[in-house]
Design an enzyme around this catalytic site. Structure first.
Site, PDB file in Angstrom:
ATOM      1  N   ALA A  65     -51.147  -4.702 -66.871  1.00  0.00           N
ATOM      2  CA  ALA A  65     -51.858  -5.628 -67.761  1.00  0.00           C
ATOM      3  C   ALA A  65     -50.872  -6.695 -68.212  1.00  0.00           C
ATOM      4  O   ALA A  65     -49.657  -6.454 -68.257  1.00  0.00           O
ATOM      5  CB  ALA A  65     -52.396  -4.858 -68.963  1.00  0.00           C
ATOM      6  N   GLY A 110     -51.796  -1.136 -65.491  1.00  0.00           N
ATOM      7  CA  GLY A 110     -53.162  -1.504 -65.091  1.00  0.00           C
ATOM      8  C   GLY A 110     -53.310  -1.647 -63.577  1.00  0.00           C
ATOM      9  O   GLY A 110     -54.405  -1.455 -63.041  1.00  0.00           O
ATOM     10  N   GLU A 113     -53.716   1.800 -62.414  1.00  0.00           N
ATOM     11  CA  GLU A 113     -55.044   2.253 -62.869  1.00  0.00           C
ATOM     12  C   GLU A 113     -56.157   1.627 -62.023  1.00  0.00           C
ATOM     13  O   GLU A 113     -57.163   2.265 -61.743  1.00  0.00           O
ATOM     14  CB  GLU A 113     -55.231   1.927 -64.359  1.00  0.00           C
ATOM     15  CG  GLU A 113     -54.367   2.831 -65.241  1.00  0.00           C
ATOM     16  CD  GLU A 113     -54.286   2.355 -66.685  1.00  0.00           C
ATOM     17  OE1 GLU A 113     -53.964   1.158 -66.894  1.00  0.00           O
ATOM     18  OE2 GLU A 113     -54.555   3.145 -67.605  1.00  0.00           O
ATOM     19  N   GLU A 133     -46.345   2.285 -69.558  1.00  0.00           N
ATOM     20  CA  GLU A 133     -46.785   1.867 -70.902  1.00  0.00           C
ATOM     21  C   GLU A 133     -45.959   2.506 -72.010  1.00  0.00           C
ATOM     22  O   GLU A 133     -45.725   1.905 -73.063  1.00  0.00           O
ATOM     23  CB  GLU A 133     -48.271   2.213 -71.104  1.00  0.00           C
ATOM     24  CG  GLU A 133     -49.234   1.298 -70.372  1.00  0.00           C
ATOM     25  CD  GLU A 133     -49.498   1.678 -68.922  1.00  0.00           C
ATOM     26  OE1 GLU A 133     -48.747   2.523 -68.385  1.00  0.00           O
ATOM     27  OE2 GLU A 133     -50.426   1.131 -68.325  1.00  0.00           O
TER      28      GLU A 133
END
Ligand code: COA
Length: 259
Positions: A65, A110, A113, A133
């Protein structure tokens, strides 16, 4: 449809979505997720498209992200946000056709993911996967704490999430995070080859098989077996079932119509 952060091409029934923000290693911001929603909805509804590849090209899949977007956010901003990331991942996960992630370079946070909602993950030898993260003081918030342990088991998932360490392609293969590792320069060709193999199968049977697996994983075994039987029975209403079995008995290749 034209996109700013993605490239979309469709060839021989196979669509390829290429993440395209190379200046930030394909970091996933809101705009990317909104465009992923549009692209995925378009491909889900296009009967000519029978398989989808998601990639970032040969250098990087996605480095997570976009940290710049999140750095100044407060808890309420995050809690009350529309979460296009969750919607994009949900649409891709529920795509009624197979989705292959072709991962070269970093697939972090992300990015990792995003690959977890694909049906199959292929990795180039240069791939590095991880959920870093924790090193930013947060946790994987786009399904990582849920989908990763379901895929590779809680022990290895906890090791990756607690440490934030990256694993290389061979380790990812060993723990079952990716299906196959290929030389990086052959990654996209290998993804195309596999996508075409899927696309040649009966589209309804494939869609039902995907649904039986995915829905079944959300149920207990008895309910899953029952759901499988419903899917199996329904396929006997398709032309493809008649064609597939007739072709076998006539010792020829089936010509599936996806009906
Ligand atoms: N969000 C925003 N920008 C990012 C990014 C991210 N997740 N990942 C990389 N970038 C940007 C960098 O800020 C840099 O931009 P700049 O040139 O304007 O400084 C550019 O992409 C190149 O990254 P850089 O860090 O210089 O490359 P590197 O090869 O030295 O390191 C990584 C690569 C992937 C190890 C490193 O970029 C990194 O750790 N990224 C963050 C990974 C992460 O924590 N993801 C989870 C986010 S929740």
């Amino acid at each position: 449809m034209n996109f700013e952060t993605l490239l979309l091409s469709i060839e021989d029934g196979v669509a390829t979505i290429t993440l395209n923000r190379p200046e930030v290693l394909n970091a996933l911001n809101q705009h990317v997720y909104l465009e992923l929603i549009q692209a995925a909805e378009q491909l889900a509804n296009d009967d000519e498209v029978r398989a989808v590849i998601i990639t970032g090209g040969e250098k990087v899949f996605a480095a997570g992200a976009d940290i710049r977007d999140m750095a100044m956010a407060g808890a309420l901003d995050i809690a009350l946000a529309d979460r296009p990331s969750a919607k994009a991942l949900e649409i891709i996960e529920n795509m009624p056709k197979p989705v292959i992630a072709a991962i070269a370079g970093y697939a972090l946070g992300g990015g990792c993911e995003l690959s977890l909602v694909c049906d199959v993950r292929l990795a180039g030898e240069n791939a590095k996967l991880g959920l870093p993260e924790i090193t930013l003081g947060i946790l994987p918030g786009a399904g990582g704490t849920q989908r990763l342990p379901r895929l590779i088991g809680a022990g290895k998932a906890k090791e990756m999430i607690f440490s934030g360490d990256f694993i290389d392609a061979q380790e990812a293969l060993r723990v079952g995070l990716v299906n196959k590792v290929v030389p990086t320069e052959q990654l996209l060709a290998e993804a195309q080859r596999l996508a075409k193999r899927f696309a040649a199968r009966g589209a309804v049977a494939l869609r039902m098989a995907k649904s039986a697996i995915d829905e079944g994983l959300r149920m207990d075994l008895q309910a899953g077996l029952q759901y499988e039987h419903q899917c199996f029975s329904l396929l006997f209403a398709t032309q493809d079932q008649k064609e597939g079995m007739e072709a076998f008995l006539q010792k020829r290749r089936p010509n599936f119509q996806g009906k």
